[in-house]
Design a protein around this motif. Structure first.
Motif, short mmCIF file in Angstrom:
data_model
loop_
_atom_site.label_atom_id
_atom_site.label_comp_id
_atom_site.label_asym_id
_atom_site.label_seq_id
_atom_site.Cartn_x
_atom_site.Cartn_y
_atom_site.Cartn_z
N VAL A 45 79.77 -23.81 36.29
CA VAL A 45 78.38 -23.37 36.31
C VAL A 45 78.35 -21.86 36.13
N GLU A 46 77.56 -21.41 35.19
CA GLU A 46 77.48 -19.98 34.93
C GLU A 46 76.52 -19.33 35.92
N LEU A 47 77.00 -18.37 36.69
CA LEU A 47 76.19 -17.69 37.70
C LEU A 47 75.77 -16.30 37.25
N TRP A 48 75.89 -16.02 35.96
CA TRP A 48 75.57 -14.71 35.43
C TRP A 48 74.07 -14.52 35.35
N GLU A 49 73.61 -13.33 35.66
CA GLU A 49 72.22 -12.96 35.44
C GLU A 49 72.19 -11.52 34.97
N PRO A 50 71.29 -11.20 34.05
CA PRO A 50 71.24 -9.85 33.51
C PRO A 50 70.85 -8.84 34.57
N GLU A 51 71.27 -7.60 34.37
CA GLU A 51 70.92 -6.53 35.30
C GLU A 51 69.42 -6.36 35.34
N GLY A 52 68.86 -6.27 36.54
CA GLY A 52 67.42 -6.09 36.68
C GLY A 52 66.64 -7.39 36.62
N ALA A 53 67.34 -8.51 36.73
CA ALA A 53 66.66 -9.81 36.69
C ALA A 53 67.28 -10.72 37.75
N THR A 54 66.52 -11.71 38.17
CA THR A 54 66.96 -12.65 39.19
C THR A 54 66.42 -14.03 38.85
N TYR A 55 67.13 -15.06 39.24
CA TYR A 55 66.64 -16.42 39.05
C TYR A 55 65.88 -16.87 40.31
N TYR A 56 64.66 -17.36 40.12
CA TYR A 56 63.85 -17.94 41.19
C TYR A 56 63.49 -19.35 40.75
N ASN A 57 63.92 -20.33 41.53
CA ASN A 57 63.68 -21.74 41.21
C ASN A 57 64.10 -22.09 39.79
N GLY A 58 65.23 -21.55 39.36
CA GLY A 58 65.76 -21.84 38.04
C GLY A 58 65.12 -21.07 36.90
N GLU A 59 64.17 -20.20 37.19
CA GLU A 59 63.50 -19.42 36.15
C GLU A 59 63.93 -17.97 36.25
N LEU A 60 64.28 -17.38 35.11
CA LEU A 60 64.70 -15.99 35.08
C LEU A 60 63.48 -15.09 35.19
N VAL A 61 63.48 -14.21 36.20
CA VAL A 61 62.38 -13.28 36.42
C VAL A 61 62.93 -11.87 36.30
N VAL A 62 62.39 -11.11 35.35
CA VAL A 62 62.81 -9.74 35.14
C VAL A 62 62.07 -8.84 36.12
N GLN A 63 62.81 -8.04 36.87
CA GLN A 63 62.20 -7.15 37.85
C GLN A 63 61.50 -6.00 37.12
N PRO A 64 60.31 -5.63 37.58
CA PRO A 64 59.61 -4.52 36.92
C PRO A 64 60.34 -3.20 37.18
N ARG A 65 60.17 -2.27 36.24
CA ARG A 65 60.77 -0.95 36.42
C ARG A 65 60.13 -0.27 37.61
N GLN A 66 60.95 0.42 38.39
CA GLN A 66 60.45 1.12 39.55
C GLN A 66 59.76 2.41 39.14
N ARG A 67 58.69 2.74 39.85
CA ARG A 67 57.94 3.95 39.57
C ARG A 67 58.71 5.18 40.02
N TRP A 68 59.39 5.07 41.17
CA TRP A 68 60.14 6.20 41.74
C TRP A 68 61.59 5.82 41.93
N THR A 69 62.46 6.83 41.90
CA THR A 69 63.88 6.61 42.19
C THR A 69 64.03 6.36 43.69
N PRO A 70 65.15 5.82 44.12
CA PRO A 70 65.35 5.63 45.56
C PRO A 70 65.25 6.94 46.35
N GLU A 71 65.71 8.05 45.78
CA GLU A 71 65.62 9.34 46.47
C GLU A 71 64.16 9.76 46.63
N GLU A 72 63.36 9.55 45.58
CA GLU A 72 61.94 9.88 45.65
C GLU A 72 61.21 8.99 46.65
#
Length: 116
Positions: A45-72
Protein backbone atom coordinates in the motif's frame (compact mmCIF):
# COMPACT_ATOMS: atom_id res chain seq x y z
CA UNK A 1 -21.32 -9.75 -1.07
CA UNK A 2 -19.61 -7.97 1.82
CA UNK A 3 -15.92 -7.58 1.08
CA UNK A 4 -13.52 -5.84 3.44
CA UNK A 5 -10.90 -3.35 2.17
CA UNK A 6 -8.10 -5.62 3.38
CA UNK A 7 -9.46 -8.61 1.39
CA UNK A 8 -7.40 -7.66 -1.68
CA UNK A 9 -4.23 -8.05 0.46
CA UNK A 10 -5.21 -11.47 1.87
CA UNK A 11 -3.62 -14.69 0.65
CA UNK A 12 -7.09 -16.31 0.51
CA UNK A 13 -8.53 -13.64 -1.84
CA UNK A 14 -9.68 -15.31 -5.08
CA UNK A 15 -9.67 -12.31 -7.46
CA UNK A 16 -12.98 -13.66 -8.72
CA UNK A 17 -16.08 -11.43 -8.97
CA UNK A 18 -18.33 -14.25 -7.72
CA UNK A 19 -16.24 -15.71 -4.86
CA UNK A 20 -14.52 -13.39 -2.39
CA UNK A 21 -12.12 -15.89 -0.82
CA UNK A 22 -11.48 -19.57 -0.32
CA UNK A 23 -12.44 -19.50 3.37
CA UNK A 24 -15.49 -17.19 3.12
CA UNK A 25 -16.84 -17.50 -0.45
CA UNK A 26 -19.78 -15.17 0.26
CA UNK A 27 -17.78 -12.72 2.37
CA UNK A 28 -17.64 -12.10 6.12
CA UNK A 29 -20.47 -10.97 8.40
CA UNK A 30 -18.71 -8.15 10.22
CA UNK A 31 -15.99 -5.53 10.10
CA UNK A 32 -13.08 -7.94 10.56
CA UNK A 33 -12.04 -11.36 9.36
CA UNK A 34 -10.41 -13.75 11.85
CA UNK A 35 -8.95 -15.76 8.96
CA UNK A 36 -7.09 -12.83 7.34
CA UNK A 37 -3.53 -13.67 6.34
CA UNK A 38 -1.35 -11.02 4.72
CA UNK A 39 -0.38 -12.07 1.21
CA UNK A 40 3.42 -11.83 0.96
CA UNK A 41 3.13 -11.29 -2.83
CA UNK A 42 0.52 -8.51 -2.63
CA UNK A 43 1.33 -5.02 -3.87
CA UNK A 44 2.38 -2.80 -0.95
CA UNK A 45 0.00 0.00 0.00
CA UNK A 46 1.45 3.33 -1.02
CA UNK A 47 1.46 5.76 1.93
CA UNK A 48 3.00 8.65 0.01
CA UNK A 49 1.35 12.05 0.06
CA UNK A 50 2.63 15.24 -1.54
CA UNK A 51 4.15 17.96 0.61
CA UNK A 52 1.46 20.33 1.86
CA UNK A 53 -1.35 17.83 1.38
CA UNK A 54 -3.07 15.22 3.54
CA UNK A 55 -5.55 12.42 2.95
CA UNK A 56 -8.91 12.75 4.74
CA UNK A 57 -11.31 9.82 4.31
CA UNK A 58 -9.35 8.69 1.26
CA UNK A 59 -9.51 12.10 -0.44
CA UNK A 60 -6.40 14.18 -1.04
CA UNK A 61 -6.79 17.64 0.49
CA UNK A 62 -4.20 20.29 -0.34
CA UNK A 63 -3.46 22.55 2.62
CA UNK A 64 -3.86 26.26 1.88
CA UNK A 65 -0.77 28.44 1.86
CA UNK A 66 -0.15 30.08 5.20
CA UNK A 67 -0.47 33.84 5.42
CA UNK A 68 2.37 34.17 7.95
CA UNK A 69 5.54 32.22 8.63
CA UNK A 70 5.77 30.34 11.94
CA UNK A 71 8.08 33.08 13.29
CA UNK A 72 5.56 35.78 12.36
CA UNK A 73 2.78 33.76 13.99
CA UNK A 74 4.75 33.53 17.25
CA UNK A 75 5.50 37.27 17.16
CA UNK A 76 1.80 37.97 16.64
CA UNK A 77 0.91 35.85 19.68
CA UNK A 78 3.52 37.66 21.78
CA UNK A 79 2.63 41.22 20.75
CA UNK A 80 -0.93 41.55 19.40
CA UNK A 81 -3.42 43.22 21.77
CA UNK A 82 -5.94 40.43 21.15
CA UNK A 83 -3.61 38.04 22.96
CA UNK A 84 -1.82 40.36 25.39
CA UNK A 85 -4.57 42.89 26.19
CA UNK A 86 -2.00 45.71 25.81
CA UNK A 87 -0.93 48.11 23.07
CA UNK A 88 2.38 46.88 21.60
CA UNK A 89 3.71 50.47 21.36
CA UNK A 90 2.75 52.23 24.60
CA UNK A 91 1.43 49.45 26.85
CA UNK A 92 -2.10 50.88 27.12
CA UNK A 93 -4.38 48.21 28.62
CA UNK A 94 -7.52 47.51 26.64
CA UNK A 95 -10.78 46.59 28.36
CA UNK A 96 -11.26 42.83 28.65
CA UNK A 97 -14.56 43.06 26.74
CA UNK A 98 -12.98 41.98 23.46
CA UNK A 99 -15.35 39.17 22.60
CA UNK A 100 -16.83 41.32 19.83
CA UNK A 101 -13.89 43.66 19.21
CA UNK A 102 -12.66 43.78 15.61
CA UNK A 103 -10.12 46.63 15.63
CA UNK A 104 -7.42 47.14 18.24
CA UNK A 105 -6.65 50.83 17.68
CA UNK A 106 -4.97 52.51 20.68
CA UNK A 107 -6.55 55.79 21.89
CA UNK A 108 -3.32 56.78 23.73
CA UNK A 109 -0.54 56.53 21.10
CA UNK A 110 -2.49 56.12 17.86
CA UNK A 111 -1.41 52.52 17.17
CA UNK A 112 -3.56 51.15 14.31
CA UNK A 113 -4.29 47.47 13.98
CA UNK A 114 -3.96 46.64 10.29
CA UNK A 115 -3.99 42.84 10.68
CA UNK A 116 -7.71 42.53 9.82
Amino acid sequence: MPKLPECVHCQFYSHDPHIICAVHPAGVNGNTCIDFREDPNAEPVELWEPEGATYYNGELVVQPRQRWTPEEQLELLDTHPMFTGKCPQCGYEFDRDYTSRVHWDCPECGFLDDSV
